[in-house]
Write a protein that holds these residues in place. Structure first.
Motif, PDB file in Angstrom:
ATOM      1  N   GLY A 239       0.698  -1.180   0.126  1.00 60.64           N
ATOM      2  CA  GLY A 239       0.096   0.183   0.091  1.00 60.64           C
ATOM      3  C   GLY A 239       0.707   1.211  -0.026  1.00 60.64           C
ATOM      4  O   GLY A 239       0.349   2.271   0.341  1.00 60.64           O
ATOM      5  N   ILE A 240       2.092   1.404  -0.667  1.00 56.12           N
ATOM      6  CA  ILE A 240       2.848   2.631  -0.656  1.00 56.12           C
ATOM      7  C   ILE A 240       2.341   3.623  -1.652  1.00 56.12           C
ATOM      8  O   ILE A 240       1.372   3.167  -2.411  1.00 56.12           O
ATOM      9  CB  ILE A 240       4.185   2.182  -1.088  1.00 56.12           C
ATOM     10  CG1 ILE A 240       4.192   1.629  -2.529  1.00 56.12           C
ATOM     11  CG2 ILE A 240       5.190   1.327  -0.070  1.00 56.12           C
ATOM     12  CD1 ILE A 240       5.558   1.723  -3.186  1.00 56.12           C
ATOM     13  N   ASN A 241       2.697   4.750  -1.435  1.00 54.52           N
ATOM     14  CA  ASN A 241       2.230   5.713  -2.281  1.00 54.52           C
ATOM     15  C   ASN A 241       2.963   5.862  -3.418  1.00 54.52           C
ATOM     16  O   ASN A 241       2.640   6.610  -4.429  1.00 54.52           O
ATOM     17  CB  ASN A 241       1.916   7.022  -1.309  1.00 54.52           C
ATOM     18  CG  ASN A 241       0.561   6.991  -0.404  1.00 54.52           C
ATOM     19  OD1 ASN A 241       0.911   6.750   0.779  1.00 54.52           O
ATOM     20  ND2 ASN A 241      -0.582   6.911  -0.903  1.00 54.52           N
ATOM     21  N   ASP A 242       4.417   5.948  -3.140  1.00 53.12           N
ATOM     22  CA  ASP A 242       5.196   6.330  -4.367  1.00 53.12           C
ATOM     23  C   ASP A 242       6.422   5.473  -4.093  1.00 53.12           C
ATOM     24  O   ASP A 242       6.861   5.025  -2.956  1.00 53.12           O
ATOM     25  CB  ASP A 242       5.482   7.680  -4.351  1.00 53.12           C
ATOM     26  CG  ASP A 242       6.430   8.475  -3.577  1.00 53.12           C
ATOM     27  OD1 ASP A 242       7.690   8.080  -3.516  1.00 53.12           O
ATOM     28  OD2 ASP A 242       5.949   8.711  -2.630  1.00 53.12           O
ATOM     29  N   ALA A 243       6.993   5.230  -5.149  1.00 51.77           N
ATOM     30  CA  ALA A 243       8.462   4.655  -5.244  1.00 51.77           C
ATOM     31  C   ALA A 243       9.243   5.549  -5.460  1.00 51.77           C
ATOM     32  O   ALA A 243       9.443   6.274  -6.259  1.00 51.77           O
ATOM     33  CB  ALA A 243       8.585   3.441  -6.592  1.00 51.77           C
ATOM     34  N   ALA A 244      10.444   5.857  -4.502  1.00 50.48           N
ATOM     35  CA  ALA A 244      11.399   6.792  -4.436  1.00 50.48           C
ATOM     36  C   ALA A 244      12.541   6.716  -5.657  1.00 50.48           C
ATOM     37  O   ALA A 244      13.192   7.841  -5.968  1.00 50.48           O
ATOM     38  CB  ALA A 244      12.026   6.900  -3.219  1.00 50.48           C
ATOM     39  N   HIS A 245      12.506   5.588  -6.402  1.00 50.82           N
ATOM     40  CA  HIS A 245      13.451   5.521  -7.293  1.00 50.82           C
ATOM     41  C   HIS A 245      12.669   4.664  -8.624  1.00 50.82           C
ATOM     42  O   HIS A 245      11.826   3.985  -8.104  1.00 50.82           O
ATOM     43  CB  HIS A 245      14.707   4.794  -7.239  1.00 50.82           C
ATOM     44  CG  HIS A 245      15.596   5.286  -5.825  1.00 50.82           C
ATOM     45  ND1 HIS A 245      16.347   6.414  -6.122  1.00 50.82           N
ATOM     46  CD2 HIS A 245      15.763   4.993  -4.511  1.00 50.82           C
ATOM     47  CE1 HIS A 245      17.244   6.584  -5.002  1.00 50.82           C
ATOM     48  NE2 HIS A 245      16.467   5.750  -3.966  1.00 50.82           N
ATOM     49  N   MET A 246      13.094   4.850  -9.737  1.00 53.23           N
ATOM     50  CA  MET A 246      12.805   3.619 -10.773  1.00 53.23           C
ATOM     51  C   MET A 246      13.527   2.697 -10.435  1.00 53.23           C
ATOM     52  O   MET A 246      14.899   2.570 -10.025  1.00 53.23           O
ATOM     53  CB  MET A 246      13.241   4.361 -12.206  1.00 53.23           C
ATOM     54  CG  MET A 246      12.904   3.420 -13.221  1.00 53.23           C
ATOM     55  SD  MET A 246      11.323   2.545 -12.975  1.00 53.23           S
ATOM     56  CE  MET A 246      10.068   3.672 -13.655  1.00 53.23           C
ATOM     57  N   ILE A 247      13.200   1.486 -10.586  1.00 51.75           N
ATOM     58  CA  ILE A 247      13.744   0.074 -10.300  1.00 51.75           C
ATOM     59  C   ILE A 247      15.041   0.163 -11.489  1.00 51.75           C
ATOM     60  O   ILE A 247      14.631   0.455 -12.568  1.00 51.75           O
ATOM     61  CB  ILE A 247      13.038  -1.348 -10.363  1.00 51.75           C
ATOM     62  CG1 ILE A 247      11.935  -1.379 -11.233  1.00 51.75           C
ATOM     63  CG2 ILE A 247      12.194  -0.981  -9.043  1.00 51.75           C
ATOM     64  CD1 ILE A 247      11.262  -2.692 -11.450  1.00 51.75           C
ATOM     65  N   TYR A 248      15.883  -1.001 -11.098  1.00 54.26           N
ATOM     66  CA  TYR A 248      17.088  -1.075 -11.700  1.00 54.26           C
ATOM     67  C   TYR A 248      16.857  -2.422 -13.064  1.00 54.26           C
ATOM     68  O   TYR A 248      17.295  -2.244 -13.993  1.00 54.26           O
ATOM     69  CB  TYR A 248      18.204  -1.360 -11.168  1.00 54.26           C
ATOM     70  CG  TYR A 248      18.575  -0.343 -10.234  1.00 54.26           C
ATOM     71  CD1 TYR A 248      18.240   0.894 -10.044  1.00 54.26           C
ATOM     72  CD2 TYR A 248      19.659  -0.642  -9.043  1.00 54.26           C
ATOM     73  CE1 TYR A 248      18.349   1.865  -9.311  1.00 54.26           C
ATOM     74  CE2 TYR A 248      20.065   0.350  -8.153  1.00 54.26           C
ATOM     75  CZ  TYR A 248      19.305   1.708  -8.313  1.00 54.26           C
ATOM     76  OH  TYR A 248      19.739   2.610  -7.342  1.00 54.26           O
ATOM     77  N   ASP A 249      15.893  -3.270 -12.573  1.00 51.71           N
ATOM     78  CA  ASP A 249      15.602  -4.459 -13.627  1.00 51.71           C
ATOM     79  C   ASP A 249      14.240  -3.841 -14.079  1.00 51.71           C
ATOM     80  O   ASP A 249      13.821  -2.794 -14.071  1.00 51.71           O
ATOM     81  CB  ASP A 249      15.595  -5.755 -12.656  1.00 51.71           C
ATOM     82  CG  ASP A 249      14.561  -5.606 -11.599  1.00 51.71           C
ATOM     83  OD1 ASP A 249      14.080  -4.394 -11.258  1.00 51.71           O
ATOM     84  OD2 ASP A 249      14.480  -6.734 -11.212  1.00 51.71           O
TER      85      ASP A 249
END
Length: 396
Positions: A239-249
């Protein structure tokens, strides 16, 4: 009283007075086409009426500060959605407070709000709240801060993160820090991206769900440090609201759809991937850019941020995150999409879209004025004539 902006280079704090910005071109942050010959009323620090300029219907009022923009371009104040601005290490030395040189440079270049994604020293939450509340609002952007990172005991998240070992402990700590005054919660789910982070303990699904649920009940958002697709899936389910980075894979299409259905946003921080590639030969950037492109094409919303910690050329600089803007452009985003990421989307990420992010009646009067069309050339954003924050004119 009318002033020609081209001949005025002073600082003017309007307080409770009224300003009319006349004869400008407005890019309002919503993604709509620019509005030409616009007049914007600023009163008591907020946007009043916004109309197209008609010279025949202007009333002279000595109590109103009128500024003729002569066709200059008006944009909402930009929102930097991922930076580390305080209680961190600069050149391996602890900074006890805010990196004020960085903050001042950001404001001068049009960034009026910064979301601080977590302190990394052993300072207390009370320390960061005290220093945040003590910042001069006319000298620096407003700060939206998370304080410390929530993680498993002994897990990833700086020198002394908030380690929680159970759902009940997580709920209590979330409530505690939000009551102390942090604006949002930062958590982390990291397998490790260098020898110092390999094998660190990680939060389980139950605890992550408890963090997100408790924050949501208190009206706060949860941002998550994450770098891999399988961990992002766990966080999205929690239930997070945002991912603080774009994933690397690779970011799978099914996960993109799930994130969009739940209005979960991403701050790509492609600058980090560029830096890893340049310094260490890590082939991460191409996949990250492909993930961003497909996420946006599918309707996903991204913010602008580069994970600034300290100035390190050529990737990081004081002020506007120009490397991030360049990389988003190379990914295929249009100038309008980049501007929207830095305005409306940034406000959504900060849970402040009712107050910030667009030039609309009733919202806080944050904007900056530039000389040149940024939709033709995004680099025209560099040509700042002045910045307004909370209705106060701040001139470079």
């Amino acid at each position: 009283m009318q002033t020609n902006i081209l001949h005025w280079r002073v600082y003017f704090a309007v307080g409770n007075g009224t300003i009319l910005l006349k004869n400008g071109t407005l890019i309002d942050g919503t993604g709509r086409a620019p509005i030409h010959n616009v007049t914007i009323e600023v009163i008591h620090g907020r946007f009043g009426s916004i109309t197209q300029y008609d010279a025949g219907n202007q009333t002279i009022n000595e109590n109103v500060q009128e500024i003729d923009l002569n066709g200059l371009v008006i944009l909402p104040g930009f929102i930097h959605a991922h930076a580390h601005t305080s209680f961190k290490y600069l050149q391996n030395e602890p900074l006890h407070g805010y990196h004020k040189e960085y903050l001042a440079a950001c404001l001068k270049e049009g960034i009026t709000t910064i979301r601080d994604e977590g302190m990394t020293t052993n300072a207390t939450i009370d320390d960061v709240i005290t220093h945040t509340n003590g910042l001069d609002p006319l000298s620096f952007p407003r700060i939206i801060t998370s304080g410390k990172v929530f993680t498993a005991p002994g897990g990833y998240g700086g020198q002394e993160p908030i380690g929680v070992g159970s759902a009940e402990e997580a709920r209590l700590k979330v409530r505690e820090v939000l009551t102390q005054g942090v604006h949002f919660i930062k958590t982390a789910l990291e397998d490790g991206y260098d020898p110092s982070t390999f094998g660190m303990p990680k939060l389980n699904q139950e605890v992550l769900e408890a963090i997100c649920r408790e924050a949501g009940e208190m009206g706060a958002y949860v941002s998550a440090h994450v770098t891999s697709a399988h961990n992002l899936q766990i966080l999205v389910n929690a239930g997070i609201n945002d991912a603080a980075h774009m994933i690397y894979d690779r970011l799978d299409d099914s996960l993109i759809r799930q994130m969009n259905d739940k209005n979960i946003r991403i701050i790509p921080t492609l600058t980090v991937l560029q830096m890893f590639q340049d310094k260490f030969g890590a082939p991460l950037l191409a996949q990250g850019m492909d993930n961003v492109r497909r996420f946006v094409e599918a309707g996903g919303e991204i913010g602008l941020g580069d994970d600034f910690v300290e100035e390190e050329s050529p990737w990081y600089r004081l002020g506007m995150p120009w490397e991030e803007i360049r990389l988003l452009g190379e990914t295929g985003l249009t100038p309008m999409q980049i501007i929207t990421a830095a305005t409306l989307n940034g406000a959504k990420i900060c849970n402040l879209s009712h107050e910030l992010g667009t030039v609309e009646t009733g919202k806080k009067a944050d904007l900056f004025v530039i000389d040149g069309d940024p939709l033709h050339d995004i680099n025209n954003l560099r040509k700042v004539k002045f910045v307004m924050k909370d209705g106060n004119l701040l001139f470079p």
